[in-house]
Design a protein around this motif. Structure first.
Motif, PDB file in Angstrom:
ATOM      1  N   PHE F   9       0.846  -1.203   0.000  1.00 49.84           N
ATOM      2  CA  PHE F   9       0.000   0.000   0.000  1.00 49.84           C
ATOM      3  C   PHE F   9       0.882   1.253   0.000  1.00 49.84           C
ATOM      4  CE2 PHE F   9      -2.839  -3.308   1.227  1.00 49.84           C
ATOM      5  CZ  PHE F   9      -4.080  -2.911   0.773  1.00 49.84           C
ATOM      6  N   PRO F  10       0.317   2.414  -0.335  1.00 52.65           N
ATOM      7  CA  PRO F  10       1.122   3.642  -0.356  1.00 52.65           C
ATOM      8  C   PRO F  10       1.773   3.914   0.999  1.00 52.65           C
ATOM      9  CG  PRO F  10      -1.011   4.014  -1.397  1.00 52.65           C
ATOM     10  CD  PRO F  10      -1.070   2.646  -0.766  1.00 52.65           C
ATOM     11  N   ALA F  41       4.361   2.023   7.268  1.00 46.68           N
ATOM     12  CA  ALA F  41       3.315   1.296   6.538  1.00 46.68           C
ATOM     13  C   ALA F  41       1.939   1.534   7.165  1.00 46.68           C
ATOM     14  CB  ALA F  41       3.632  -0.200   6.502  1.00 46.68           C
ATOM     15  N   LEU F  42       1.878   1.526   8.487  1.00 45.70           N
ATOM     16  CA  LEU F  42       0.580   1.738   9.143  1.00 45.70           C
ATOM     17  C   LEU F  42       0.162   3.200   9.135  1.00 45.70           C
ATOM     18  CD1 LEU F  42       0.612  -0.744  12.181  1.00 45.70           C
ATOM     19  CD2 LEU F  42      -0.243  -1.087   9.842  1.00 45.70           C
ATOM     20  N   HIS F  44      -0.185   4.938   6.806  1.00 45.14           N
ATOM     21  CA  HIS F  44      -1.126   5.053   5.680  1.00 45.14           C
ATOM     22  C   HIS F  44      -2.544   5.290   6.192  1.00 45.14           C
ATOM     23  CE1 HIS F  44      -3.197   4.158   1.995  1.00 45.14           C
ATOM     24  NE2 HIS F  44      -3.713   3.045   2.466  1.00 45.14           N
ATOM     25  N   ARG F  45      -2.838   4.838   7.365  1.00 42.26           N
ATOM     26  CA  ARG F  45      -4.167   5.002   7.978  1.00 42.26           C
ATOM     27  C   ARG F  45      -3.968   5.607   9.374  1.00 42.26           C
ATOM     28  NH1 ARG F  45      -8.666   1.581   6.265  1.00 42.26           N
ATOM     29  NH2 ARG F  45      -8.547   1.491   3.991  1.00 42.26           N
ATOM     30  N   ALA F 176      -0.666  -6.910   3.774  1.00 44.53           N
ATOM     31  CA  ALA F 176      -0.060  -5.770   3.074  1.00 44.53           C
ATOM     32  C   ALA F 176       1.389  -6.042   2.676  1.00 44.53           C
ATOM     33  CB  ALA F 176      -0.153  -4.518   3.952  1.00 44.53           C
TER      34      ALA F 176
END
Lengths: 189, 189, 189, 189, 189, 189
Positions: F9-10, F41-42, F44-45, F176
């Motif tokens: 993911f972005p 990575a996390l 992202h949210r 992911a």
């Protein structure tokens, strides 16, 4: 020879049984030359005996797109997966008789995928094993795979219902430790 | 409401059925207020229908050390393990009626180990689930565990045979995608 | 009714709780008409309570390509696979409310493959169940299968993250034997 | 009879083989009356052939607290779990010869738990099956269970090593689809 | 450091060993700088030692379409699935040396599907893991998948035979609780 | 080194992140000497990031009857069962630091049953693995087994909750494909 009991539950004497059950057992003994233990063991419960064999005959003696040998192949392969000695041994003998093949039953009992069978029979057994282990996942793709081998919907019912019925039988036999008669082991070798 | 078929296989009209099957269905409809789909779906094969319900009655209507509610609890817990919608939903309704307990069936369907049941019933279900998933491993220790809770050998046959019979039913229902009637979901809530 | 405890661990009184937790519980009680047991059981650990519900809200109340009903469907199907009574029962009630469908939750809880859902929803649940049971095997083929049904990468994160979060919840609930409130069983029937 | 190949891989002619391998094969053919297919199939890789049979002999021909028949029982029971036709059929024949029991091999191949064996042999096979399926979980309790039946540590090594060696054999046979000779099926019936 | 034994079974002194085994161990000690525990632990059974290492060399030192590094990757991935500490740790060190990659072995040991490997290597490992866990299901589709990546039939034998041989090794190690030398953990980091 | 992305993911730039998240990441980078990929990575949210690390801290930084090293041992053993590279590698590094043991993490990652741990720690990990794989079967016997080793109920909550939380983490990482930083592999060797 052994003196181990043929069932963990009481085994009625032939003389003590209701007339219809006794007649059925005498008929099979006449044909086989001995009384298969499953008859005596299940006679412990007469009503269940009657329903069990009525169900058996409805599936195994009806007209079907499956040959009698193929139906017995389903019994051996699924009973092996359920580790049911009686069913593998007794129906292995029937497979030998019906298919006139001395080795097929033992192949099916160990690894049906590598038995000497046709692609059509392999598809039939793949479906039977799926119904046996994961019927909840059966879907239209499974039907399509069997249609591609020429099986009709009614044939598919037969495959699944035979599997389901002998799944019942396998569980009863294992629960009650019903022994296979020694005669079965040598038949058709 | 839905217009999805009640079975993947042809469903006969009531009028087209043999008289004995029709009578059986009319009797259950009279009692339930509707025709449970399993009757119509299995009537597709009259001989198998007769054997199926004869077997059902032999187990579920006989005198037993298990109450009717306990027998239905076995059906719900093992059918849940086999992921059979029809059996969980229909027999869940019967559990609610028989036990007069609105929540027990849903507890059993999700995790029988944590349901509001007695230690005796927990032992009963542990054996049922073993027969369902690993009957080949049943041994004398299993019998001893049930004897310790007061179950007789005949009671144990009942537990195992009900499990085996509904294992057959679960596989037929999943194979043929037989739908549960919507009426069942609300009964006894 | 029962007097069984709602958790194997101590359950704090509402009055004893930190103000923010108490406010959250009062708000949900206002909306639901009762206090769902999970709130009281998790309040045993205030910091974990806060993180748990912050995570819950981040996933379940965000804008998403998944409807609220679809998100709850994921919860029911994966919680059933994990045999979590509380989550199946409580979120089953929410599914009934959100989808205005009386029977869908029970279908999903027993066998999601045969529930009355769209092909798109079936793909969504297949992925959720894979993340639940075998996330280590997730690969690009899984993403492609979901893209084919119109799911975006962000939707796929939602499916996977909801599954992962409720997998946490399922394990806590089973570890602590947290009971579902009886109210949930009847909601939306 | 069949014209199916005895292996998915090339099978060398006896004449083309190195002298030591040829001598070994001629010796077994002399004794058995035919050349067991495993010899020809593995001769495809002479160095592996030599190591394989050296390992086999080291385990199966050494002095041991296990009788030769018991060692063959381990082979049949574990090979059945690995669904290896060749090993079940060929070593089933050896079990029949060594134990002078016509039915034991088939019992072991289907469900060793319900075979006509002693409690000591049952403990032996339970350990073998654990090494086969879950060797990572072997611990001192397993050793204690076998000591209680009179097995020494060296006997336990034999049980585990035979299981491990035939686990290798089972995988080779299934990978290469090595067929059992038809002669084996009838031996000792 | 620890004083835990390197094996649950007696470990012979180097001086007490037959000359050929002693020579083999001295050669590996010369090369590695220490005696890997597996040599001492298996020397408990000289004949099995000889067969074991003959088999090892036949597979790991032959000319092959698989590089030495790839063969060691198979060992690590399949030994991880069998939860064998010695094999994962010792052959992980060899993977680091052979591939000059510090992290690949740990990736393979945790989840080979997400390791930094080529598609060809992924196909190789997928087959190895299938032979390890379900060799009975190997069929022509598996061969075709490997042919598509350029593997020859002989390469496929190598993949399967290495998997089968280390499956034997994994079971021996776990059965006898053979410890990995501490030296291995740091090699090639 | 590799140019493979750290997530499927972005991955946001540090500069683009909300201040609190950026501060958290800068703090960990200051301490570790690099930014662990899971943080980026996390991120992202953001809302999920906040809840995730709040949950992490609530469990891993609280006072507990479990040492920090023991808590990390739980993470490694359960993440290995879930085949999560990032968690095994990153928390393996923390185990090495916290326990000052160079080899324990790799032992736990391969087969925790045979790691150099105390009987108390073995009981702790047996419970963790049960919560991870079969939380639905947790019962009072499990609590009693841990009490016998001196664990309190609160300690047991910690074991189970850490297992459940990292089960969430394992599933996110595998979904992911979040990569472990190369730095982790060498820490503490």
């Amino acid at each position: 020879m052994t003196d181990r009991p043929i069932s963990r539950f009481p085994v009625p004497s032939l003389a003590s049984l209701p007339q219809d059950i006794r007649a059925r057992i005498e008929a099979v003994a006449e044909k086989a030359g001995f009384v298969p233990n499953i008859f005596l063991a299940l006679a412990h419960r007469p009503d269940e005996f009657r329903a069990f064999f009525a169900y058996h005959d409805a599936l195994m003696e009806r007209d079907s797109g499956l040959s009698v040998g193929e139906r017995e192949m389903i019994v051996v392969a699924t009973s092996a997966a359920n580790e049911c000695q009686y069913c593998v041994v007794a129906h292995g003998a029937i497979v030998r008789i019906r298919t006139k093949n001395r080795i097929l039953a033992d192949q099916l009992a160990t690894n049906w995928r590598k038995a000497d069978i046709t692609a059509r029979q392999r598809a039939m057994l793949a479906f039977a094993l799926k119904v046996s282990a994961r019927a909840q996942e059966v879907d239209e793709d499974d039907y399509a795979a069997l249609h591609a081998h020429g099986f009709s919907d009614e044939d598919i019912w037969d495959i699944g219902a035979i599997t389901a019925f002998f799944g019942l039988s396998n569980r009863l036999v294992n629960m009650a430790s019903i022994r296979a008669n020694e005669e079965f082991f040598a038949i058709g070798r």
